[in-house]
Design a protein around this motif. Structure first.
Motif, short mmCIF file in Angstrom:
data_model
loop_
_atom_site.label_atom_id
_atom_site.label_comp_id
_atom_site.label_asym_id
_atom_site.label_seq_id
_atom_site.Cartn_x
_atom_site.Cartn_y
_atom_site.Cartn_z
N ALA A 141 0.84 -1.20 0.00
CA ALA A 141 0.00 0.00 0.00
C ALA A 141 0.88 1.25 0.00
CB ALA A 141 -0.91 0.01 1.22
N GLY A 142 0.37 2.30 -0.62
CA GLY A 142 1.09 3.57 -0.68
C GLY A 142 0.13 4.70 -0.97
N GLU A 143 0.64 5.81 -1.46
CA GLU A 143 -0.20 6.97 -1.72
C GLU A 143 -1.29 6.68 -2.75
OE1 GLU A 143 2.03 10.42 -2.70
OE2 GLU A 143 3.18 10.45 -0.83
N ASP A 144 -0.95 5.90 -3.76
CA ASP A 144 -1.92 5.62 -4.83
C ASP A 144 -2.91 4.52 -4.46
OD1 ASP A 144 -0.80 7.54 -6.51
OD2 ASP A 144 0.68 6.13 -7.29
N ASN A 145 -2.53 3.64 -3.56
CA ASN A 145 -3.43 2.57 -3.11
C ASN A 145 -3.28 2.41 -1.60
OD1 ASN A 145 -0.78 1.67 -3.52
ND2 ASN A 145 -1.40 -0.44 -3.84
#
Length: 246
Positions: A141-145
């Motif tokens: 997981a990150g900023e886009d997901n």
């Protein structure tokens, strides 16, 4: 079927899972799909599971046994230096279980398949969240997901997509996820109460608040009834359709 969500916030992590498992409409039972490991001051790990129950339970049991009796070939969860290495270990263990329970080897569409969400923090690192596939590989997981769902997720996804904010409080994230679960439970019989909640606050390095919600829980009832009323009220406030030739 099942429904599990892991949510990554600036302030920490929030995990939620249902507990319904079934082998047909006349064989329904309650089984937890959430496993938490915590070594205060060192690490916190939370694992959510979906898929074949025998596969996911065997994977968790192997991880626990090897944690008690680690070896060079079978290292412990508590010896991994990072969340990335921990995700690799979970993926390898899942792949191993699938390989010896499936005659033709592991396959993503196999009836022996399982999927995990792994989140947590290890001392010296930051909170991280991963989705681990039956093949043993994973994504982060990150900023886009910033959140992951496994199981029956389509009914509960829209509210999270529309409302999620990385700066939201852990408490508001719990509220958001309960709305998501309520929408899913009302739309799919394979997902059901009770619901397990686990929170984690950044740099705590120990398990946060845990609660199990059942149908009688007053806060859950407030959320479920309030959301239904709010949707109807919002619908009523929308302008009526007027034919162009009227």
């Amino acid at each position: 079927m099942t429904y599990c969500v892991g949510l990554l916030l600036n302030k920490g992590l929030v995990f939620m899972s249902d507990t319904r498992t079934n082998a047909g409409v006349d064989n329904i039972s309650t089984v937890t799909k959430m496993k938490v490991w915590s070594r205060p001051g060192d690490r916190f790990l939370c694992l959510l599971s979906a898929g074949n129950l025998a596969t996911t339970q065997a994977t968790i049991s192997l991880l626990e046994e090897r944690g008690l009796h680690p070896s060079q070939r079978n290292p412990s969860l508590f010896e991994q230096p990072s969340m990335f290495q921990t995700a690799m270990l979970v993926g390898e263990t899942l792949k191993e279980v699938i390989s010896y329970t499936t005659p033709t080897g592991q396959q993503a569409d196999s009836r022996f398949a399982g999927t995990f969400l792994l989140g947590g923090q290890i001392k010296g690192g930051k909170p991280r969240l991963f989705m681990i596939y039956p093949e043993g590989n994973f994504i982060e997981a990150g900023e886009d997901n910033p959140f992951f769902q496994i199981g029956e997720h389509k009914y509960g996804r829209p509210i999270i997509v529309r409302t999620y904010d990385p700066n939201m409080s852990v408490e508001n994230a719990v509220k958001l996820m309960l709305v998501s679960f309520d929408s899913t439970i009302k739309s799919n019989l394979s997902v059901g109460m009770p619901i397990d909640l686990q929170t984690y606050r950044t740099d705590a390095l120990e398990a946060g608040y845990h609660q199990r919600f059942d149908e009688r829980d007053p806060y859950y009832q407030t959320i479920a009834n309030g959301w239904s009323f709010a949707l109807k009220d919002a619908f009523d406030r929308l302008p009526p359709f007027v034919p162009k030739d009227a």
